[in-house]
Every structure is written in C-alpha cells, then in structure tokens.
Write an enzyme that holds these catalytic residues in place. Structure first.
Site, PDB file in Angstrom:
ATOM      1  N   GLU A 163       1.026  -1.271   0.101  1.00  0.00           N
ATOM      2  CA  GLU A 163      -0.113  -0.069   0.055  1.00  0.00           C
ATOM      3  C   GLU A 163       0.862   1.259   0.051  1.00  0.00           C
ATOM      4  O   GLU A 163       0.474   2.239   0.522  1.00  0.00           O
ATOM      5  CB  GLU A 163      -1.038   0.128   1.104  1.00  0.00           C
ATOM      6  CG  GLU A 163      -1.756  -1.021   1.646  1.00  0.00           C
ATOM      7  CD  GLU A 163      -2.636  -1.793   0.509  1.00  0.00           C
ATOM      8  OE1 GLU A 163      -2.836  -0.933  -0.480  1.00  0.00           O
ATOM      9  OE2 GLU A 163      -2.997  -2.735   1.026  1.00  0.00           O
TER      10      GLU A 163
HETATM   11  C1  LIG Z   1       2.498  -9.642   1.061  1.00  0.00           C
HETATM   12  C2  LIG Z   1       2.012  -8.718  -0.051  1.00  0.00           C
HETATM   13  C3  LIG Z   1       0.804  -8.614  -0.392  1.00  0.00           C
HETATM   14  C4  LIG Z   1       0.421  -7.587  -1.418  1.00  0.00           C
HETATM   15  N1  LIG Z   1      -0.770  -7.541  -1.624  1.00  0.00           N
HETATM   16  C5  LIG Z   1      -1.160  -6.618  -2.855  1.00  0.00           C
HETATM   17  C6  LIG Z   1      -2.523  -6.634  -3.553  1.00  0.00           C
HETATM   18  O1  LIG Z   1      -3.575  -7.276  -3.061  1.00  0.00           O
HETATM   19  N2  LIG Z   1      -2.525  -5.829  -4.552  1.00  0.00           N
HETATM   20  C7  LIG Z   1      -1.593  -5.362  -5.298  1.00  0.00           C
HETATM   21  O2  LIG Z   1      -1.777  -4.528  -6.280  1.00  0.00           O
HETATM   22  N3  LIG Z   1      -0.337  -5.185  -4.862  1.00  0.00           N
HETATM   23  C8  LIG Z   1      -0.015  -5.976  -3.634  1.00  0.00           C
HETATM   24  N4  LIG Z   1       1.172  -5.982  -3.158  1.00  0.00           N
HETATM   25  C9  LIG Z   1       2.123  -5.458  -4.011  1.00  0.00           C
HETATM   26  C10 LIG Z   1       2.709  -4.242  -3.101  1.00  0.00           C
HETATM   27  O3  LIG Z   1       1.547  -3.237  -3.158  1.00  0.00           O
HETATM   28  C11 LIG Z   1       3.914  -3.596  -3.601  1.00  0.00           C
HETATM   29  O4  LIG Z   1       5.018  -4.689  -3.113  1.00  0.00           O
HETATM   30  C12 LIG Z   1       4.486  -2.234  -3.519  1.00  0.00           C
HETATM   31  O5  LIG Z   1       3.629  -1.380  -4.176  1.00  0.00           O
HETATM   32  C13 LIG Z   1       5.818  -1.851  -3.807  1.00  0.00           C
HETATM   33  O6  LIG Z   1       6.291  -2.481  -4.938  1.00  0.00           O
HETATM   34  P1  LIG Z   1       7.372  -3.335  -5.260  1.00  0.00           P
HETATM   35  O7  LIG Z   1       7.515  -4.352  -4.272  1.00  0.00           O
HETATM   36  O8  LIG Z   1       7.428  -3.668  -6.776  1.00  0.00           O
HETATM   37  O9  LIG Z   1       8.777  -2.536  -5.022  1.00  0.00           O
HETATM   38  P2  LIG Z   1       9.334  -1.579  -6.075  1.00  0.00           P
HETATM   39  O10 LIG Z   1       8.207  -0.474  -6.431  1.00  0.00           O
HETATM   40  O11 LIG Z   1      10.337  -2.217  -6.753  1.00  0.00           O
HETATM   41  O12 LIG Z   1      10.323  -0.644  -4.868  1.00  0.00           O
HETATM   42  C14 LIG Z   1      11.526  -1.327  -4.220  1.00  0.00           C
HETATM   43  C15 LIG Z   1      12.192  -0.521  -3.595  1.00  0.00           C
HETATM   44  O13 LIG Z   1      12.529   0.867  -4.177  1.00  0.00           O
HETATM   45  C16 LIG Z   1      11.910   1.921  -3.620  1.00  0.00           C
HETATM   46  N5  LIG Z   1      11.449   3.186  -4.705  1.00  0.00           N
HETATM   47  C17 LIG Z   1      10.692   2.813  -5.587  1.00  0.00           C
HETATM   48  N6  LIG Z   1      10.322   3.932  -6.219  1.00  0.00           N
HETATM   49  C18 LIG Z   1      10.874   4.848  -5.599  1.00  0.00           C
HETATM   50  C19 LIG Z   1      11.025   6.318  -5.664  1.00  0.00           C
HETATM   51  N7  LIG Z   1      10.572   7.002  -6.925  1.00  0.00           N
HETATM   52  N8  LIG Z   1      11.801   7.077  -4.815  1.00  0.00           N
HETATM   53  C20 LIG Z   1      12.406   6.282  -3.740  1.00  0.00           C
HETATM   54  N9  LIG Z   1      12.347   5.159  -3.837  1.00  0.00           N
HETATM   55  C21 LIG Z   1      11.724   4.296  -4.381  1.00  0.00           C
HETATM   56  C22 LIG Z   1      10.663   1.575  -2.973  1.00  0.00           C
HETATM   57  O14 LIG Z   1      10.276   2.340  -1.821  1.00  0.00           O
HETATM   58  C23 LIG Z   1      11.287   0.086  -2.400  1.00  0.00           C
HETATM   59  O15 LIG Z   1      11.981   0.328  -1.015  1.00  0.00           O
HETATM   60  C24 LIG Z   1       1.444  -6.950  -2.137  1.00  0.00           C
HETATM   61  C25 LIG Z   1       2.617  -7.227  -1.583  1.00  0.00           C
HETATM   62  C26 LIG Z   1       2.955  -8.117  -0.678  1.00  0.00           C
HETATM   63  C27 LIG Z   1       4.441  -8.288  -0.307  1.00  0.00           C
END
Ligand SMILES: Cc1cc2nc3c(=O)[nH]c(=O)nc-3n(C[C@H](O)[C@H](O)[C@H](O)COP(=O)(O)OP(=O)(O)OC[C@H]3O[C@@H](n4cnc5c(N)ncnc54)[C@H](O)[C@@H]3O)c2cc1C
Length: 405
Positions: free
Chosen positions: A382
C-alpha cells in the site's frame, strides 16, 4: 499546505454511537473465538481458509458498506478504524484479509461503482458470498503503477484483458478482482475492471516461502484473454489510475488501523510477560532497560492511534462530501501519515516485544515472533515507506515539489 485547517484536534470527536459500540463488542467477541483457529493455521503455515466462513456467519464482512446492500453495516470511518485495529491484534495475516476485501475492495466499489454494480457486488461481498481482491501490482510495476503492461481490447461488445499481476492478496480465494489495464497499444487511458475469477483465462498461483503472512493468500494472477462484460468497467473510461489511487488510500487507512492493533498486542503481551518473568531476583519489568522498551511502545501506540483517528475523522468528512477535492487531498495526506507512522511503530513494537521475551520471543509459538515476521510487510505494501516519505514531504512543501509525476 494545510488543506484541512478547520479540522484541528479540539473540534474533533471520536465518539461512536451506541449501535456502533455494540458492533465493536461483537468484533471483539468474534476475534477471541477466532484466535485458536488462526493459531493452528499459523503453526501449520497454511493459508487460513476459515476467515471468510467464520466472519460471514458473524455478519462482519461488510463493515464499511451501506446498509442498503446485503449485510452492509454502514460503519463510519472512526468505527471502521477501531474495528480493524481490533482485528489487527489477531495478526497481520487475518487483518490483511479484511483490509483487502473491505478497504481496497468494498470501499472502492462503493465510491466508484454504478448503482447496478454496487447492488450486485456489495450485496454479495458484504455477505461473504463474494470476496474482493485488488490487482494493480505487476512484475515490473510496483511503486510505479503507471508502468503496468496489462492491456484490454474491445471485442464483440466485451472487454478482453491480458497480462500478469503479482503479489495479489486473495488472488486465489476471491470471487472478483479489481483489475487495472491500459487500452491495447497505449500507455494512457488506464481503466479499472471488475473481473470474475471464474472466467475462462483467469488463473492464480499462490506465492509460497514468504517472510511472513503464512496464513494469508498472496498470489500471482495470470489473465489470458479474460472477457469482461461492458457493465463491469469500474469508474469512467480512462479513470483507472484515479480508481486505483483511491483504492490505495482506503488500503493505507486500513493498514494504519491494523498496525495500531499490532502495537497494542505487542504491548499487552510484553506487559504481561514483564510481570511474570523473573531474572536477577525480580520481574524483568522492574529492570529499567526493559521499562524503556515498554514506555516507548506505549507512547508510540498513543501517537499512532491519534494519527489514525485524525485520518478517520478527515476521511469521514470526505465520505460525506466525495466530490470535494480539497478533502480528498487532505484524506490522502492523513492516511499516508497514519500508515507510515503506524507501520514503522508496529515493526518497532514487534522488535521490542521479541527482545523482552528473549528466547521465548524467537518462537512462532508466541505472538511477538509472528508480529515481527508479519508486520514487516506494512512498510512495503500500500505504498512503500520511501513513497510515503515523499507524500509526507509534499504535504509540507506543497504543489510543485512532487518527487515524480
Ligand atoms: C504480502 C504482499 C501483499 C500484497 N498485496 C497486494 C495486493 O493485494 N494488490 C496489489 O496490487 N499489490 C499487492 N502487493 C504489492 C505491493 O503493493 C508492492 O510490493 C508495493 O507497491 C511495492 O512495489 P514493489 O514491491 O514492486 O517494489 P519497487 O517499486 O520495486 O520498490 C523497491 C524499492 O525501491 C523504492 N522506490 C521505488 N520507487 C522509488 C522512488 N521513486 N523514490 C524512492 N524510492 C523508490 C521502494 O520504496 C522500495 O524500497 C502486495 C505485496 C506483498 C508483499
């Protein structure tokens, strides 16, 4: 940028009506009864498939839904927050079910749905006959949802969707997933859809070996030419990103509430243990360094709860005036503040609780270890911490200081 200057704390009232207080008592009773069930699933490291039938029977799966629909309870936002806080004490796995089904799902359909969609989806969802999920994230689109590649095309009077969604809570156990996709060949005009998971071409696979949340269904979802009826687009054409962002705002609010529950449970467990565990001839609660952990947890609990209640208060105003964009922005900011603070404080509380329990804190037989493993995700989903930090800064700096657009 104080978009909600009129809402200072002295004007706020967090009282709940007698009827809503009764509902909270009912939730408390249901949570107590549910605890041994969740315990068993947690230790077996199995997805808890009893959440839906148990809470549907208790008529608690439609808390934020208007009473017009099915088992809708019409909870105001303060009551909703207190309800999710109570559920959060049972663990982030159970609470995630509620946040996804009710905040990302029901609240989003209630805000954006047509009257026909609301009647059909919310009636079934509130009764637990249809569990809702939210499919935004993809393998290459996480913090940047605009990068998603799932697409749709119009064929024979229907929409046909193809793509892959990743990390979707309840992806394997829901009846409907809110799916976001671009028109084929375009990088703008995102749309939201209500996808029936029984449709041909929909496939979900559970993700195993997670750091925490062993009792929660987290799945990869494959959409291979999934057909959706014209009336199942959610929100106006091209407004999918707005639908998704409003869903995430609801989700953050719910996560903040759950995290307050985690802090409360860590504190309760720690206070109990510190009174009965003796070392060096006295209860460990009499050692000042242990007191430090407890004092910090208790203070963070109050701070997180006040932020949550303020977010609830502002969000309630927005629910009553949903076309007010100033209120929407204020709600977005307060939900981000509440979620960011509560997520970090819940992980800190779980870490301190593990420390107070010593070796006993290192076993999943006890609650501190489970909270430690499970609440870590709240700093990622989120809106990851770093994304929240940018929102918090924008709230202070004002427009023109967006970190990205
Ligand atoms: C158990 C679990 C349940 C989930 N449930 C859902 C769900 O029901 N529906 C759904 O749609 N998603 C869901 N998610 C996904 C979740 O919303 C994403 O994991 C989250 O949005 C982060 O995206 P990412 O994991 O791809 O990380 P990334 O976006 O790849 O980020 C990796 C790191 O880089 C940082 N980063 C990225 N962009 C920037 C920026 N511009 N500036 C500074 N730092 C940055 C991030 O903060 C993070 O530390 C779930 C995830 C988990 C683990």
């Amino acid at each position: 940028m104080e978009q909600d200057g009129s809402m200072n704390l002295s004007k706020m009232n967090f009282d709940v009506s007698e009827e809503q207080a009764l509902m909270l008592e009912q939730i408390d009773a249901a949570c107590k009864e549910f605890r041994p069930i969740e315990d068993r699933y947690y230790l077996d490291r199995k997805v808890n498939d009893q959440v839906r039938p148990f809470f549907a029977k208790a008529h608690l799966l439609g808390l934020p839904v208007s009473r017009k629909y099915g088992d809708g309870q019409g909870a105001d936002m303060v009551t909703y927050a207190l309800a999710i806080e109570r559920i959060g004490r049972e663990g982030t796995g159970v609470r995630t079910f509620f946040s996804v089904h009710m905040a990302l799902g029901e609240m989003t359909v209630q805000h954006w749905g047509t009257e026909e969609q609301k009647d059909r989806i919310l009636t079934a969802a509130s009764r637990g006959d249809a569990i809702l999920a939210f499919g935004l994230t993809e393998p290459n689109a996480g913090s940047d949802p605009a990068a998603l590649t799932t697409y749709f095309e119009e064929k024979g009077g229907r929409y046909v969707i193809s793509g892959q969604k990743m990390w979707i809570s309840l992806g394997s156990s829901s009846k409907y997933v809110l799916v976001f996709a671009y028109p084929k060949g375009k990088r703008e005009g995102m749309c939201g859809f209500i996808v029936d998971t029984k449709s041909p071409g929909y496939r979900a696979e559970m993700i195993h070996h997670k750091l925490g949340l062993p009792t929660a269904d987290t799945s990869t979802v494959y959409l291979d030419g999934v057909e959706v009826a014209k009336e199942d687009m959610l929100g106006p054409p091209g407004k999918g990103m707005s639908v998704a962002l409003s869903g995430l705002m609801n989700g953050r609010f719910s996560v903040a509430a759950g995290c307050v529950g985690v802090i409360q449970d860590c504190l309760d467990e720690s206070v109990k243990y510190a009174g009965v565990r003796f070392q060096h001839g006295k209860p460990i609660g009499k050692h000042q360094l242990v007191q430090r952990h407890i004092g910090l947890m208790a203070t963070n609990l109050e701070a997180a709860k006040l932020l949550l209640l303020k977010a609830a208060f502002v969000k309630q105003k927005y629910e009553e005036d949903p076309t007010n964009l100033g209120l929407r922005d204020a709600t977005d900011l307060w939900c981000a503040r509440a979620k960011y603070f509560a997520a970090n404080a819940s992980f800190d509380a779980a870490n301190r609780a593990v420390q107070i329990f010593g070796a006993n804190g290192y076993s999943f037989e006890g609650r501190p270890a489970r909270h430690f493993a499970d609440t870590r995700v709240t700093m990622i989903y989120e809106g990851a911490n770093e994304i929240m930090e940018q929102k918090l800064a924008l709230g202070a700096l004002g427009k023109g200081f967006e970190a990205y657009s």
